[in-house]
Write a protein that holds these residues in place. Sequence first.
Motif, mmCIF file in Angstrom:
data_model
loop_
_atom_site.group_PDB
_atom_site.id
_atom_site.type_symbol
_atom_site.label_atom_id
_atom_site.label_comp_id
_atom_site.label_asym_id
_atom_site.label_seq_id
_atom_site.Cartn_x
_atom_site.Cartn_y
_atom_site.Cartn_z
ATOM 1 N N TYR A 103 20.106 16.599 101.716
ATOM 2 C CA TYR A 103 19.995 15.508 100.427
ATOM 3 C C TYR A 103 18.534 15.958 99.952
ATOM 4 O O TYR A 103 18.550 15.710 98.551
ATOM 5 N N GLY A 104 17.288 16.355 100.407
ATOM 6 C CA GLY A 104 16.498 16.544 99.103
ATOM 7 C C GLY A 104 16.945 17.743 98.775
ATOM 8 O O GLY A 104 16.286 17.713 97.789
ATOM 9 N N SER A 105 17.334 18.937 98.853
ATOM 10 C CA SER A 105 17.797 19.951 98.433
ATOM 11 C C SER A 105 18.343 19.818 96.734
ATOM 12 O O SER A 105 17.974 20.635 95.581
ATOM 13 N N ILE A 106 19.246 18.706 96.756
ATOM 14 C CA ILE A 106 19.700 18.535 95.532
ATOM 15 C C ILE A 106 18.311 17.895 94.118
ATOM 16 O O ILE A 106 18.666 18.146 93.587
ATOM 17 N N ALA A 107 17.774 16.615 95.147
ATOM 18 C CA ALA A 107 16.365 15.824 94.359
ATOM 19 C C ALA A 107 15.314 17.570 94.426
ATOM 20 O O ALA A 107 14.968 17.203 93.119
ATOM 21 N N LEU A 108 15.580 17.928 95.510
ATOM 22 C CA LEU A 108 14.009 19.686 94.522
ATOM 23 C C LEU A 108 14.992 20.102 93.448
ATOM 24 O O LEU A 108 13.982 20.285 92.957
ATOM 25 N N ALA A 109 15.697 20.657 93.644
ATOM 26 C CA ALA A 109 16.560 20.883 92.403
ATOM 27 C C ALA A 109 16.436 20.632 91.225
ATOM 28 O O ALA A 109 15.691 21.374 89.571
ATOM 29 N N ILE A 110 16.179 19.615 90.546
ATOM 30 C CA ILE A 110 16.599 19.220 89.574
ATOM 31 C C ILE A 110 15.104 18.974 89.236
ATOM 32 O O ILE A 110 14.811 19.174 88.493
ATOM 33 N N LEU A 111 13.946 18.250 89.981
ATOM 34 C CA LEU A 111 12.472 18.528 90.192
ATOM 35 C C LEU A 111 12.622 20.516 89.436
ATOM 36 O O LEU A 111 11.120 20.262 88.548
ATOM 37 N N THR A 112 12.867 20.629 89.750
ATOM 38 C CA THR A 112 12.390 22.664 89.454
ATOM 39 C C THR A 112 12.747 22.862 87.994
ATOM 40 O O THR A 112 11.924 23.257 87.519
ATOM 41 N N VAL A 113 14.182 22.301 87.720
ATOM 42 C CA VAL A 113 14.357 22.244 85.805
ATOM 43 C C VAL A 113 12.797 21.907 86.027
ATOM 44 O O VAL A 113 13.066 21.851 84.511
ATOM 45 N N LEU A 114 12.975 20.440 85.962
ATOM 46 C CA LEU A 114 11.541 19.239 84.626
ATOM 47 C C LEU A 114 10.640 20.071 84.968
ATOM 48 O O LEU A 114 10.070 19.870 84.024
ATOM 49 N N THR A 115 10.060 20.968 85.816
ATOM 50 C CA THR A 115 8.459 21.806 85.755
ATOM 51 C C THR A 115 8.915 22.741 84.629
ATOM 52 O O THR A 115 7.580 23.530 84.502
ATOM 53 N N PHE A 116 9.882 22.810 84.604
ATOM 54 C CA PHE A 116 10.050 24.112 83.224
ATOM 55 C C PHE A 116 10.704 23.365 81.912
ATOM 56 O O PHE A 116 10.544 24.275 81.168
ATOM 57 N N ILE A 117 10.147 22.316 81.731
ATOM 58 C CA ILE A 117 10.307 21.531 80.526
ATOM 59 C C ILE A 117 8.847 21.552 79.902
ATOM 60 O O ILE A 117 8.103 20.934 80.720
ATOM 61 N N SER A 118 9.016 21.455 78.304
ATOM 62 C CA SER A 118 7.195 21.005 78.072
ATOM 63 C C SER A 118 7.702 19.984 76.722
ATOM 64 O O SER A 118 7.846 20.989 75.382
ATOM 65 N N PRO A 119 7.796 19.229 76.674
ATOM 66 C CA PRO A 119 7.812 17.965 75.709
ATOM 67 C C PRO A 119 7.015 18.830 74.147
ATOM 68 O O PRO A 119 5.828 19.204 74.094
ATOM 69 N N ASN A 120 7.737 17.965 73.451
ATOM 70 C CA ASN A 120 6.765 18.259 72.329
ATOM 71 C C ASN A 120 5.423 17.377 72.200
ATOM 72 O O ASN A 120 5.299 16.641 71.040
#
Length: 465
Positions: A103-120
Amino acid sequence: MSTTSTVNTARYTNHNAAAKKLNLKEKISYGFGDFGNGFMFDLGQIYLLKYFTDVAGLPAAAAGGIFLVSKFFNAIVDPVVGSSIDYRKRIGSRGKFRPYLLYGSIALAILTVLTFISPNLSTMGKLMYAYASYMIWGIGYSFVNIPYGSLGAAITQNAEERTQISTFRQMGSLGALLITSVIVMPLIVQFHDPKIGYPAVMAIMAIVGIIGFFICYRNCKERVIVKEGPREKLSVQSVLKTFIQNTPLLTIVLMTVFSISAYNIKSAMIAYFAQYNLGNVELMAYMNFIIIGSSFLGVLILPLLVKFLGKKKTAMLGFCIGTLADLANFLLPSNVYVFTILASIAFIGISLPNGITWAFVSDIIDYGEWHSGERKEATTYSLFNFSRKLAQALSGFLSGIGLSLVGYVPNVAQTAHALIGIKALLCLYPAVAMFIAMLIIGFLYKITDKRHAEIVHELELRSGH
């Protein structure tokens, strides 16, 4: 012998199944856990600093500060996470550690993508988002990585098999590092806008990571079964007691601060070296393919070296090889061929202690139970992980601050001073750090393979009372 070592631990831990031989499928599957781990962890170590400086537009020093603060915060969180796992009152049929991988790996995958987003947002807004996303990512990582690392001590207590599963774990880690180092940047440059390319490619990598963890979850079995949690209540004092009373753990923690910071700063700086010192960032993929691919040689001969030299001397040999190769690489003129050859030798060297470290930690968990009468796999591993987070914080901070100090300016030709500074961060710091790590393990670590066998034998006798 410590007086606490005479405590009967039969009511806490069952060691009887630990002697069962593991099949090859289970050993390989355990390595897939670190393969999956690398497809999320390595992305931050290799590409996040460059994303912060070159895509999000954050100053290099500020980006380095994100690593320092976030990793230090997560280092403090690790013992809390580890202790919460050890002090669980109910352990289901799937085991103490395995459900976290699923279960933790699914949450970690989502969080990984979010670190590579830079809001305007403004620079301050981007900094706040970067801090928040990376700190939350670190918490998610702890809830996956600590159970995975602790699982190694629950699979077997046989010293030879621990070396073997550590070897497969290191192969999984190197496999993930090899693939992510080679294919990520060529995939990103296919996108017209890197602000879209980075999160899109990271999402693909994270899905592969989930698959790796699922393979580990599906095929590994916990055999060293804890019947009851620790008797004392969970508190700051109980965590500190576990840390202070385990001298071998303190030694490995100190060694790891230097060894992992050396390893991680290499990963972070090679993109800069390829782009500016060698003049082509796409060379990074070819160099990493050779450099990281070569390090598999070190992993493949690891069991043989341990058989003849023991774990401690094998680790020291690896540090020595890595130190000499990186020092030579710094002193010689920058050339893609010479650099790649020496960097490959250095990676072969450092792959030896990095692989053995997992077996060290499992031995230290047994020592802690022998010494205190209580088995705290997750707490012990989390305290070890504390040192890894400190090393990651140090390497990220040194990378960002170092680039700032040498006068690095993104996406322009660098000065001679900046080029030397990039090379020093890539080669000289790792050489010094690995030399210090070699001295620490050589003079301070006292659990020989023979001594560990005696400890395990005594634990087996206690559990049979």
